[in-house]
Design an enzyme around this catalytic site. Structure first.
Site, mmCIF file in Angstrom:
data_model
loop_
_atom_site.group_PDB
_atom_site.id
_atom_site.type_symbol
_atom_site.label_atom_id
_atom_site.label_comp_id
_atom_site.label_asym_id
_atom_site.label_seq_id
_atom_site.Cartn_x
_atom_site.Cartn_y
_atom_site.Cartn_z
ATOM 1 N N LYS A 9 0.796 -1.232 0.000
ATOM 2 C CA LYS A 9 0.000 0.000 0.000
ATOM 3 C C LYS A 9 0.828 1.282 0.000
ATOM 4 O O LYS A 9 0.376 2.307 -0.477
ATOM 5 C CB LYS A 9 -0.967 -0.006 1.182
ATOM 6 N N GLU A 21 -10.193 5.729 4.495
ATOM 7 C CA GLU A 21 -10.740 4.596 5.235
ATOM 8 C C GLU A 21 -9.646 3.540 5.337
ATOM 9 O O GLU A 21 -8.653 3.594 4.614
ATOM 10 C CB GLU A 21 -11.919 4.002 4.458
ATOM 11 N N SER A 32 1.401 -9.760 -1.085
ATOM 12 C CA SER A 32 1.081 -8.337 -0.903
ATOM 13 C C SER A 32 1.478 -7.776 0.458
ATOM 14 O O SER A 32 1.721 -6.586 0.581
ATOM 15 C CB SER A 32 -0.404 -8.105 -1.156
HETATM 16 C C1 PLP Z 1 -5.223 -3.993 1.632
HETATM 17 C C2 PLP Z 1 -4.552 -5.242 1.352
HETATM 18 C C3 PLP Z 1 -4.978 -6.071 0.307
HETATM 19 C C4 PLP Z 1 -6.199 -5.804 -0.504
HETATM 20 O O1 PLP Z 1 -6.163 -4.660 -1.268
HETATM 21 P P1 PLP Z 1 -5.989 -4.675 -2.837
HETATM 22 O O2 PLP Z 1 -6.330 -3.297 -3.223
HETATM 23 O O3 PLP Z 1 -6.964 -5.687 -3.377
HETATM 24 O O4 PLP Z 1 -4.604 -5.052 -3.128
HETATM 25 C C5 PLP Z 1 -4.234 -7.205 0.043
HETATM 26 N N1 PLP Z 1 -3.160 -7.519 0.776
HETATM 27 C C6 PLP Z 1 -2.732 -6.751 1.793
HETATM 28 C C7 PLP Z 1 -1.531 -7.181 2.578
HETATM 29 C C8 PLP Z 1 -3.407 -5.598 2.108
HETATM 30 O O5 PLP Z 1 -2.985 -4.842 3.120
#
Ligand code: PLP
Length: 405
Positions: free
Chosen positions: A94, A116, A382
């Site tokens: 993010k 948010e 992610s």
């Molecule tokens: C917020 C988050 C997501 C989901 O958000 P996307 O916009 O779909 O990428 C996925 N993995 C992690 C670790 C997150 O913090």
């Protein structure tokens, strides 16, 4: 061909074919236009690009590595690789778009960042960006998520952000978006709403995608350097869809790569017990844009649930909605149990504790690996799972004395 795609989508009004756009109150239209114009101007500016590059390298710790999972691959068959976005500063992908959004906010002369947050990752990333640039920060978060993701609440407060608890409805992500949007409407001149994914009205789905493209650009180059080829399959979890767009964007024009977006199947595929928007939703409207939406019998966004707070959103990015219709990406789902299994598998076989969101992508990769053991699979990891450990332990226990789910 690839660059043409990014020029063509979205169009000037923010549409990815029929999805996207900006269906917003007139007071916000002028503001969105300002943001869009400013973005178009600075995204071509040498100063902006070089400042963002420098931030990514010296502050965020990019490039994040691509890692070959030895033991996981041995057990499950295929060659499994991870793009380590969990090693990005603040522990998830993010920060890639938050630093971009905050840099843009600074350029626009904004004083305050509003957003948010679901699992708290976007809130932490934005609070980090606000501290870096010396801006105020206000984060809206559902009370259910605040209890579940307590360490992230504390992190945001330590970073100097104000956390606003949201106590209506299901007290999770959708309500937090409603609340943050309301706060932004009070003062759109001095504040900016920094959306946490490739969702919301134009230009956010485009800007967030562009800021996340670095993930795919790096991963493609790194994977090629390691193997001399492209991955057969690329897998990412999809909440709003930003980490998935980030990695998919580099492979959209490689016909030999199969792309998989993994949604949360939750407890079951009954309405209210999952957030598999692409699998079970229909085109509709949510938070000022058109996309696939999980809807109740009245056509309203339905309640959603996932063990991963960052995935429980009844809408999804407009670009994903288009890519589904075009058949460019396969959208699939993984349930809570499979997610927790994968969480422990990666932890114990590789020493990497994944976020519950990312565990959905890992779980699907393990399924693919067993089906086609001769292939290579690149998973976008992610985020890291430190934020989830207390919750997982309390709710499910360790694998050797696992509570039933
Ligand atoms: C917020 C988050 C997501 C989901 O958000 P996307 O916009 O779909 O990428 C996925 N993995 C992690 C670790 C997150 O913090």
């Amino acid at each position: 061909m690839a660059e043409n795609y990014f020029k063509k989508y979205p169009n000037a009004e923010g549409f990815f074919n029929e999805y996207g756009g900006a269906f917003i109150p007139p007071v916000l239209e002028a503001e969105m236009k300002k943001i869009s114009d400013a973005y178009h101007m600075i995204s071509k500016s040498h100063n902006f690009i070089s400042e963002l590059r420098s931030i990514r390298k010296h502050y965020q710790g990019r490039p994040t590595p691509v890692y070959f999972c030895n033991r996981l691959s041995e057990k499950y068959g295929a060659r499994i690789y991870l793009k380590r976005e969990d090693l990005n500063h603040t522990g998830a992908h993010k920060l890639n778009h938050c630093m971009g959004e905050a840099l843009l906010a600074k350029f626009l002369g904004k004083k305050k960042l509003i957003a948010e947050t679901g699992a708290g990752q976007h809130g932490v990333a934005l609070a980090t960006a606000a501290a870096y640039f010396g801006l105020e920060c206000e984060i809206h978060m559902g009370e259910v998520d605040m209890a579940k993701e307590h360490p992230n609440v504390v992190r945001m407060q330590i970073l100097g952000a104000t956390v606003v608890p949201v106590s209506h409805g299901l007290k999770t992500l959708k309500e937090a978006v409603d609340s943050a949007f309301g706060a932004y409407m009070q003062d759109p001149i001095n504040s900016i709403y920094c959306i946490g994914s490739v969702v919301g009205p134009h230009p956010f789905p485009m800007m967030v995608r562009d800021f996340q493209r670095v993930v795919g650009i790096e991963a493609k180059e790194q994977f090629f350097e390691m193997t001399g080829e492209l991955p057969d399959k690329v897998v990412a979890c999809v909440g709003g869809g930003s980490n998935a767009m980030g990695i998919f964007s580099a492979f959209l024009h490689d016909e030999e790569c199969e792309l998989y977006g993994v949604e949360p199947g939750g407890l079951s595929l009954n309405l209210g017990e999952h957030a598999a928007t692409m699998t079970l939703g229909k085109p509709g409207m949510i938070h000022g844009f058109k996309c696939y939406v999980l809807q109740d019998e009245n056509g309203e966004p339905s309640p959603v649930y996932s063990v991963a707070s960052g995935l429980d959103y009844p809408g999804v990015g407009p670009e994903h909605s288009m890519l589904k219709d075009l058949g460019k990406v396969n959208y699939v789902s993984i349930n809570d149990k499979e997610c927790i299994d994968a969480f422990y598998e990666l932890s114990r076989l590789e020493g990497i504790i994944p976020a519950l969101e990312s565990s959905h992508a890992v779980a699907y990769a393990l399924k693919l690996a067993q089906q086609e053991p001769q292939k290579s699979i690149l998973v976008n990891l992610s985020g890291r799972g430190d934020k989830d450990i207390d919750f997982v332990l309390e709710k499910y226990g360790l694998p050797e004395n696992r509570k039933d789910i």
